[in-house]
Design an enzyme around this catalytic site. Structure first.
Site: not given
Length: 515
Positions: A200-201, A263
Site C-alpha cells: 500500500d504505497h 489506503h
C-alpha cells in the site's frame, strides 16, 4: 503561529530510509512497460540508487508483452524520468541504467518463465546478484495466482541455503472477502507468509510513518487520545484527477474497492491502534489488526444511512472544464461505478467506544489532499456565559499526508482588546520547512523494506480479511440496488450532498479544507 524553522536540508531519500544496505538481488517487475512502472517504480529505484541506498550488486528486469530491447527500454524510461518530478542527474542515470534490462513475455505463457529463469541467472551473474530475487506484480490482480504458480513451476520461488524469494502484490488484494480468501489460499500453497508483501504505497509516505512517532513519542498527546477527549475522527483522501487511462480497471473496481480496504483503513488503524510493544513488523501489525477486527460491521439495514456513494458529473477543476465520468474514454454511458465513497464507522473497544470515524474518498474533487482530522470535544461553555463569546469551537489536530506533509493544531485564544472575544489560532508544522523537501514517489521506503525483509509497512493476511469483512455489507447492498441519481456531484466540488447529510445527522460537519 508557525513552528520554528530549522536550517536542515534533506538531500535525498536515503536520509529518510536509513543506513542499512539491502543484500544483492535481482528485481523482476511484471508489467514492466506499464504506467506504474514508469511513473513510480523506476523513479523510486532511481532515487534509491542515486542516494547510494541500493547495493552495488543489483539488477532490474522489466517483463511485459510489448516487443522492445533493453536499450530502448532504458531510453524510454529516461525520457519519462526527465518529465517527472524526480531530480534527474545524467551521471546518476547512466550508472543506474546499466542495471536495467527488459524481457518480452506474456505472463500467461509458460515458455516466458523458462526464458525469465535463464535471464535472471544471466543478469544476476553479471552483477553478482544471483542469490536473491524480488518479484513485483504490477499487473491485474486476476493474474496474481497464475504468476505465482508459473514461478513455482520453474523453481523461482523456492528458498534454500540462505537465499530469499519475495513477491510484492499491488492492491487491491481480491475483489471482495471471498476472492481475497481464495487468492490467499492459492498463493499460500506456494509462498510462505514471510515471502508475501501486500503493498500500500500510502504507507511509504513519511507523514504516515510519522503518525506512530507523533502519537507514541510525545507524552502530551497520547493521554488524551481516546473517547474521553476526542469527539470524532475524519479521514479524507481526495483527488482532483478523473479516471484518466484506467477505465478498464476502474469500471470493475470503483472507489470502495480501490481505496477503502487498503489506503483509508491503513490510515485508520495507525490513528486508532494501541501502542505496540516494539516496532517489529508483527508487533505493529498485531495492533492494526485488532482495530480492524473491532470495527463494527455496518448492518445491511444501516448501509443507506452509514454509507454514501457518488459519481461525478461535468464541472470545473482548478478552473478547467472536465467531462462527466460516464463520458470518459472506456466508461459505459450508464455506468453504476462509484467514484466517491463516504462511510461512518464505529470501533467497538475501550479506547474508541462512541467515537465515530468518518471516511471519505473520491475523484474529481475540489482539491488534492489526504489528511486525518482529530476533533476534540468542546469545552464546557458555562465560564463564558456572560461574555460576548457566542460559542466555543472545538480544538482540531490535522495530520496532512499530501500534498504538503505536516501537522497543525488549532486552538482558541483571546483577541486583544477590552472585550472577551476568542479567535482561532493555527500552530502549523510543515515537513518541508523544518527538514527540507525530498522528492520521492512514496515507493522508495516500501521497495527498500521489501529488499531488507521488513514487512512492517505491508498488509498481513488477517488485516486483509478483516478489511474486506467491514465493507462486504456495503458491497452487497450497493450491488443489489441501483444507485440513486448518478451522477450526483459536480466535478470540482467536495462530493454529493448525501455525504454532508451523513455528518449532519450526527450534529457534525466535514472540516473545511482550503477555506
Amino acid at each position: 503561529m508557525e513552528s520554528k524553522k530549522k536550517n536542515t536540508s534533506v538531500e535525498c531519500a536515503a536520509v529518510e530510509i536509513g543506513g542499512e544496505t539491502p543484500p544483492p538481488c535481482v528485481m523482476v517487475i511484471f508489467g514492466g512497460s506499464g504506467d506504474l512502472t514508469k511513473r513510480k517504480l523506476i523513479p523510486a529505484l532511481y532515487n534509491l540508487s542515486r542516494c547510494g541506498v541500493l547495493p552495488g550488486q543489483f539488477a532490474i528486469i522489466g517483463l511485459a508483452r510489448r516487443e522492445t530491447s533493453s536499450e530502448d527500454f532504458r531510453h524510454q524510461l529516461m525520457e519519462d524520468l526527465c518529465h517527472s518530478d524526480c531530480d534527474f542527474d545524467s551521471e546518476a542515470w547512466a550508472k543506474f541504467s546499466q542495471h536495467l534490462y527488459y524481457l518480452s513475455g506474456d505472463a500467461g505463457d509458460p515458455k516466458a518463465y523458462q526464458r525469465l529463469k535463464a535471464f535472471i541467472a544471466e543478469t544476476g551473474t553479471a552483477h553478482g546478484a544471483q542469490k536473491n530475487t524480488l518479484f513485483y506484480l504490477s499487473v491485474a490482480p486476476t493474474l496474481f495466482a497464475e504468476i505465482v504458480m508459473q514461478l513455482e513451476t520453474v523453481d523461482l520461488v523456492r528458498e534454500e541455503q540462505g537465499q530469499w524469494r519475495r513477491v510484492i502484490f499491488e492492491k487491491p488484494f481480491g475483489r471482495d472477502l471471498d476472492s481475497a480468501l481464495k487468492l490467499n489460499a492459492e498463493i499460500s500453497r506456494i509462498l510462505g507468509e514471510h515471502q508475501i508483501y501486500r503493498i500500500d504505497h500510502y504507507l511509504g509516505k513519511a507523514t504516515v510513518q510519522n503518525i506512530m512517532a507523533f502519537r507514541f513519542a510525545n507524552g502530551i498527546f497520547e493521554p488524551i487520545w481516546d473517547r474521553r477527549y476526542i469527539d470524532s475522527v475524519q479521514i479524507t483522501t481526495a483527488e482532483t484527477v478523473g479516471v484518466e487511462s484506467r477505465a478498464g480497471y476502474y469500471e470493475t473496481t470503483g472507489a470502495l474497492r480501490d481505496m477503502v480496504p487498503n489506503h483509508l483503513f491503513q490510515l485508520l488503524t495507525l490513528s486508532a491502534m494501541e501502542c505496540p510493544v516494539s516496532f517489529d513488523a508483527d508487533a505493529v501489525r498485531d495492533e492494526q489488526a485488532k482495530v480492524l477486527h473491532a470495527i463494527q460491521p455496518i448492518e445491511p439495514a444501516e448501509v443507506l444511512t452509514s454509507a454514501v456513494r457518488g459519481q461525478y458529473g461535468p464541472g470545473k477543476v482548478e478552473g478547467n472544464p472536465v467531462p462527466a465520468y460516464r463520458v470518459e474514454p472506456g466508461v459505459t454511458s450508464d455506468s453504476r461505478t462509484e467514484t466517491y465513497v463516504a462511510l461512518r464507522l464505529m470501533i467497538d473497544n475501550w479506547r474508541w467506544a462512541g467515537v465515530p470515524f468518518y471516511l471519505r474518498t473520491g475523484k474529481r474533487l475540489a482539491q488534492r489532499v489526504t489528511e486525518i482530522t482529530i476533533q476534540f470535544l468542546k469545552p464546557p461553555f458555562r465560564l463564558f456565559r456572560e461574555t460576548p463569546v457566542e460559542k466555543l469551537k472545538p480544538n482540531q489536530l490535522v495530520i496532512n499526508i499530501q500534498p504538503d506533509e505536516g501537522i497543525s493544531l488549532s486552538f482558541q485564544a483571546k483577541v486583544p482588546g477590552g472585550l472577551m472575544q476568542l479567535g482561532t489560532v493555527d500552530m502549523t508544522f510543515n515537513y518541508a520547512d523544518y527538514f527540507g523537501r525530498t522528492r520521492t514517489t512514496g515507493y522508495e521506503r516500501l521497495i527498500y523494506d521489501a529488499m531488507c525483509g521488513d514487512a512492517t509497512l505491508f498488509q498481513r493476511v488477517d488485516m486483509v480479511k478483516a478489511g474486506w469483512k467491514v465493507i462486504t455489507p456495503v458491497q452487497d447492498i450497493w450491488n443489489s440496488l441501483n444507485p440513486r441519481s448518478f451522477p450526483n456531484y459536480e466535478a470540482g466540488t467536495w462530493g454529493p450532498e448525501e455525504a454532508e447529510e451523513l455528518l449532519r445527522r450526527d450534529g457534525r460537519m466535514w472540516r473545511t479544507i482550503g477555506g
